[in-house]
Design a protein around this motif. Structure first.
Motif, PDB file in Angstrom:
ATOM      1  N   VAL A 399       0.911  -1.149   0.303  1.00 19.42           N
ATOM      2  CA  VAL A 399      -0.292  -0.084  -0.509  1.00 19.42           C
ATOM      3  C   VAL A 399       1.010   1.360  -0.194  1.00 19.42           C
ATOM      4  N   ALA A 400       2.043   1.038   0.973  1.00 17.22           N
ATOM      5  CA  ALA A 400       2.572   2.214   1.001  1.00 17.22           C
ATOM      6  C   ALA A 400       3.556   3.279  -0.675  1.00 17.22           C
ATOM      7  N   ASP A 401       3.366   1.175  -0.636  1.00 22.15           N
ATOM      8  CA  ASP A 401       4.476   1.989  -2.067  1.00 22.15           C
ATOM      9  C   ASP A 401       3.511   2.641  -3.709  1.00 22.15           C
ATOM     10  N   ALA A 402       2.668   1.636  -3.717  1.00 24.75           N
ATOM     11  CA  ALA A 402       0.959   2.494  -4.054  1.00 24.75           C
ATOM     12  C   ALA A 402       1.178   4.202  -3.745  1.00 24.75           C
ATOM     13  N   ILE A 403       0.946   4.426  -3.036  1.00 19.70           N
ATOM     14  CA  ILE A 403       0.552   5.352  -2.817  1.00 19.70           C
ATOM     15  C   ILE A 403       1.647   6.735  -2.772  1.00 19.70           C
ATOM     16  N   LEU A 404       3.344   6.251  -2.906  1.00 18.98           N
ATOM     17  CA  LEU A 404       3.697   7.313  -2.981  1.00 18.98           C
ATOM     18  C   LEU A 404       3.926   7.362  -4.537  1.00 18.98           C
ATOM     19  N   PHE A 405       3.739   5.818  -5.243  1.00 19.29           N
ATOM     20  CA  PHE A 405       3.901   5.908  -6.841  1.00 19.29           C
ATOM     21  C   PHE A 405       2.610   7.745  -7.208  1.00 19.29           C
ATOM     22  N   ALA A 406       1.715   6.825  -6.570  1.00 17.99           N
ATOM     23  CA  ALA A 406       0.347   7.773  -7.088  1.00 17.99           C
ATOM     24  C   ALA A 406       0.498   9.312  -6.916  1.00 17.99           C
ATOM     25  N   GLN A 407       1.915   9.619  -5.555  1.00 21.28           N
ATOM     26  CA  GLN A 407       1.830  11.411  -5.102  1.00 21.28           C
ATOM     27  C   GLN A 407       3.126  10.971  -5.977  1.00 21.28           C
ATOM     28  N   ASN A 408       3.969  11.038  -7.211  1.00 21.75           N
ATOM     29  CA  ASN A 408       5.194  11.391  -7.824  1.00 21.75           C
ATOM     30  C   ASN A 408       6.108  11.740  -6.570  1.00 21.75           C
ATOM     31  N   LYS A 409       5.528  10.153  -5.538  1.00 23.48           N
ATOM     32  CA  LYS A 409       7.051  10.666  -4.971  1.00 23.48           C
ATOM     33  C   LYS A 409       8.108   8.959  -4.588  1.00 23.48           C
ATOM     34  N   GLU A 410       8.388   8.143  -5.989  1.00 18.87           N
ATOM     35  CA  GLU A 410       8.840   7.088  -5.729  1.00 18.87           C
ATOM     36  C   GLU A 410       9.944   7.512  -6.101  1.00 18.87           C
ATOM     37  N   ALA A 411      10.907   8.519  -6.156  1.00 15.05           N
ATOM     38  CA  ALA A 411      12.169   8.451  -6.574  1.00 15.05           C
ATOM     39  C   ALA A 411      12.646   8.308  -4.926  1.00 15.05           C
ATOM     40  N   VAL A 412      11.692   8.117  -3.543  1.00 16.09           N
ATOM     41  CA  VAL A 412      12.353   7.923  -2.712  1.00 16.09           C
ATOM     42  C   VAL A 412      12.499   6.317  -2.235  1.00 16.09           C
ATOM     43  N   LEU A 413      12.021   6.068  -3.048  1.00 20.39           N
ATOM     44  CA  LEU A 413      11.874   4.036  -3.525  1.00 20.39           C
ATOM     45  C   LEU A 413      12.960   3.436  -3.860  1.00 20.39           C
ATOM     46  N   GLY A 414      12.930   4.359  -5.092  1.00 19.98           N
ATOM     47  CA  GLY A 414      13.805   3.926  -5.940  1.00 19.98           C
ATOM     48  C   GLY A 414      15.740   4.166  -6.438  1.00 19.98           C
ATOM     49  N   THR A 415      15.591   5.483  -6.051  1.00 19.51           N
ATOM     50  CA  THR A 415      16.951   6.072  -6.290  1.00 19.51           C
ATOM     51  C   THR A 415      17.740   6.604  -4.728  1.00 19.51           C
ATOM     52  N   ALA A 416      19.308   6.148  -4.821  1.00 18.96           N
ATOM     53  CA  ALA A 416      19.632   6.556  -4.000  1.00 18.96           C
ATOM     54  C   ALA A 416      19.532   8.237  -3.249  1.00 18.96           C
ATOM     55  N   GLU A 417      19.752   9.037  -4.077  1.00 17.44           N
ATOM     56  CA  GLU A 417      19.392  10.552  -3.863  1.00 17.44           C
ATOM     57  C   GLU A 417      17.587  10.876  -3.246  1.00 17.44           C
ATOM     58  N   GLY A 418      16.707   9.392  -3.718  1.00 22.99           N
ATOM     59  CA  GLY A 418      15.896  10.176  -2.602  1.00 22.99           C
ATOM     60  C   GLY A 418      15.473   9.631  -1.660  1.00 22.99           C
ATOM     61  N   TYR A 419      16.135   8.268  -0.993  1.00 27.29           N
ATOM     62  CA  TYR A 419      15.886   7.929   0.198  1.00 27.29           C
ATOM     63  C   TYR A 419      17.221   8.972   1.381  1.00 27.29           C
ATOM     64  N   ALA A 420      18.360   9.465   0.458  1.00 31.37           N
ATOM     65  CA  ALA A 420      19.028  10.014   1.280  1.00 31.37           C
ATOM     66  C   ALA A 420      18.368  11.156   1.726  1.00 31.37           C
ATOM     67  N   ASN A 421      17.043  11.690   1.430  1.00 30.30           N
ATOM     68  CA  ASN A 421      16.776  12.301   1.864  1.00 30.30           C
ATOM     69  C   ASN A 421      15.733  12.566   2.627  1.00 30.30           C
ATOM     70  N   VAL A 422      15.559  10.994   3.423  1.00 27.68           N
ATOM     71  CA  VAL A 422      14.823  10.880   4.217  1.00 27.68           C
ATOM     72  C   VAL A 422      15.010  10.019   5.536  1.00 27.68           C
ATOM     73  N   MET A 423      16.177   9.307   5.092  1.00 31.81           N
ATOM     74  CA  MET A 423      16.826   8.080   5.461  1.00 31.81           C
ATOM     75  C   MET A 423      17.271   8.883   7.361  1.00 31.81           C
ATOM     76  N   ALA A 424      17.231   9.495   7.177  1.00 30.30           N
ATOM     77  CA  ALA A 424      18.261  10.092   8.811  1.00 30.30           C
ATOM     78  C   ALA A 424      17.076   9.651   9.517  1.00 30.30           C
ATOM     79  N   LYS A 425      15.943   9.400   9.398  1.00 35.71           N
ATOM     80  CA  LYS A 425      15.303   9.490  10.215  1.00 35.71           C
ATOM     81  C   LYS A 425      14.111   7.748  10.395  1.00 35.71           C
ATOM     82  N   MET A 426      14.797   7.082   9.531  1.00 36.42           N
ATOM     83  CA  MET A 426      14.077   6.297   8.929  1.00 36.42           C
ATOM     84  C   MET A 426      14.477   4.935   9.564  1.00 36.42           C
ATOM     85  N   ALA A 427      13.519   4.121  10.366  1.00 34.60           N
ATOM     86  CA  ALA A 427      13.750   2.810  11.394  1.00 34.60           C
ATOM     87  C   ALA A 427      12.633   1.536  10.477  1.00 34.60           C
ATOM     88  N   GLN A 428      13.008   0.739  10.280  1.00 29.67           N
ATOM     89  CA  GLN A 428      12.311  -1.096  10.218  1.00 29.67           C
ATOM     90  C   GLN A 428      11.543  -1.979  11.380  1.00 29.67           C
TER      91      GLN A 428
END
Length: 428
Positions: A399-428
């Protein structure tokens, strides 16, 4: 109505006790109960001789008699609509019985005429039904029943799965089954004697009992049909169509600002483990946790809503930094509304994910609802979408992936640069 050698009866089953929409046959549409709309359209079928409503509830019978319709009371214990039809056969004499569902107020009389005509002109056809073409997107929905046909129009199989399956990416065409049936009298007389095969149990499709027993079902293709009434949302859509009003806009994933998720059966596989001190272990999927953080850091709030409460659950939610949560909830409708208010969003901006009947009230108040792949069929039918993933195997991340793609935010999923913008606060 026309007179011909064979007598045709249209029977409209109308149960009051619908799980998703109680009192559905009496739902008001343009000043008339829904069952009256179906009845009046059935009366326009020129090659039918009688129209009758079959119900197990006196409230429906009273409404039918009030608009001058014919009604037969039937047992409330029938396992299927076909069994109910067989009981009606004992009171209504005909050669061909057409089962027209009471939640189809937009049914076209011409479609029913085509079905009846096919049976009347070919006595070799013992069972008839309808179908129409659909696109691949609709075909992938397990709530949509598909059918594949032989060259003579007989059904080869009905399924909730995608059939035919394009293994090598080849283009394929799909037919949606329309749940209107015509039976010859002798088929109905034998129906109750047929055993339920494995495939009927698996697919929850009663027509597979007939195929398994060796009967042929002839499918007649028609133009795409209007929506039936399965949920409150469907009812509003049909009301708008009949009133000639613009259709209510459907919420899209691009609008979602809050995702409310159940826990057991969604974030976990439903397993609950106890030791001597009580519940202590749950198995969460790491990618779901990542999906939550990706949404939160991309501007979409996440809320956890559980009918249970435990230290393990609270620890997991705290580790993920989720601050919107309610535990030990019995009324999920009220809880969802409270979470929406706390997040400052509307129902149209809210999606929810569930797996069982306790989640149905949440489905009813959220603009978009998802059922996990292993949810019961009746839960899937109430949801806006059915997921590919099972509970506990990454359903939330889907669901999360589908929402991010629908909102044109897929860069956080598929690119190092996009993920780097949010990675400081990431947790699994």
């Amino acid at each position: 109505m026309a007179i011909c050698e064979q007598r045709v009866a249209i029977v409209i089953p109308a149960r009051y006790g619908s799980t998703r929409l109680p009192g559905k046959p009496l739902a008001d549409i343009a000043g008339k109960p829904m069952v009256q709309h179906v009845y009046e359209r059935a009366e326009e079928v020129s090659n039918a001789h009688i129209v009758v409503v079959a119900t197990d509830d006196e409230r429906v019978a009273t409404a039918v008699r009030a608009f001058g319709g014919k009604c037969v009371m039937t047992s409330p214990d029938h396992p299927s609509g076909t069994d109910r039809l067989a009981e009606v056969m004992g009171e209504i004499d005909a050669d061909i019985y057409i089962n027209l569902q009471g939640d189809e107020p937009l049914v076209r009389p011409s479609d029913i005429e085509k079905l009846a005509s096919g049976m009347l002109t070919n006595k070799g056809v013992n069972i008839g039904t309808l179908c129409h073409s659909i696109g691949s997107d609709e075909a992938e929905n397990p709530n949509t029943v598909k059918v594949v046909l032989a060259s003579n129009g007989n059904a080869l199989y009905f399924s909730r799965s995608l059939i035919p399956y394009a293994r090598d990416g080849e283009s394929a065409s799909y037919l949606k089954h329309v749940g209107v049936y015509a039976y010859r009298r002798e088929v109905l007389a034998d129906y109750s004697k047929l055993s339920q095969p494995m495939m009927e149990h698996a697919e929850k499709l009663e027509q597979l009992r007939l195929l398994s027993a060796g009967y042929c079902i002839r499918a007649y293709e028609v133009e795409p049909t209007g929506p039936g009434v399965d949920t409150p949302e469907c009812l509003e859509q049909v009301r708008a169509i009949i009133a000639g009003l613009p259709l209510p806009a459907k919420p899209t994933l691009g609008e979602i600002k809050l995702v409310i998720t159940d826990v057991d059966g969604v974030l976990t596989d439903g397993g609950i483990y106890y030791d001597a001190s009580g519940e202590c272990i749950k198995r969460f999927h790491v990618r779901d946790g990542m999906g939550m953080r990706l949404l939160e850091e991309s501007g979409v709030r996440v809320a956890v809503l559980s009918g249970r409460d435990s230290a393990t659950l609270r620890k997991r939610v705290a580790d993920l930094g989720i601050t919107l949560c309610q535990f030990g909830v019995k009324d999920k409708k009220k809880a969802c509304q409270q979470l929406m208010a706390e997040a400052g969003v509307t129902a149209a901006q809210t999606a929810c994910i569930g797996d069982d009947s306790i989640d149905l009230p949440a489905f009813a108040v959220c603009g978009v609802s998802f059922a996990v792949a292993d949810a019961p069929s009746y839960v899937k039918a109430a949801a806006t979408e059915t997921l590919i993933k099972l509970g506990g195997t990454g359903a939330f991340r889907e669901v999360a992936d589908a929402i991010l793609f629908a909102q044109n935010k897929e860069a956080v999923l598929g690119t190092a640069e996009g993920y780097a913008n949010v990675m400081a606060k990431m947790a699994q």
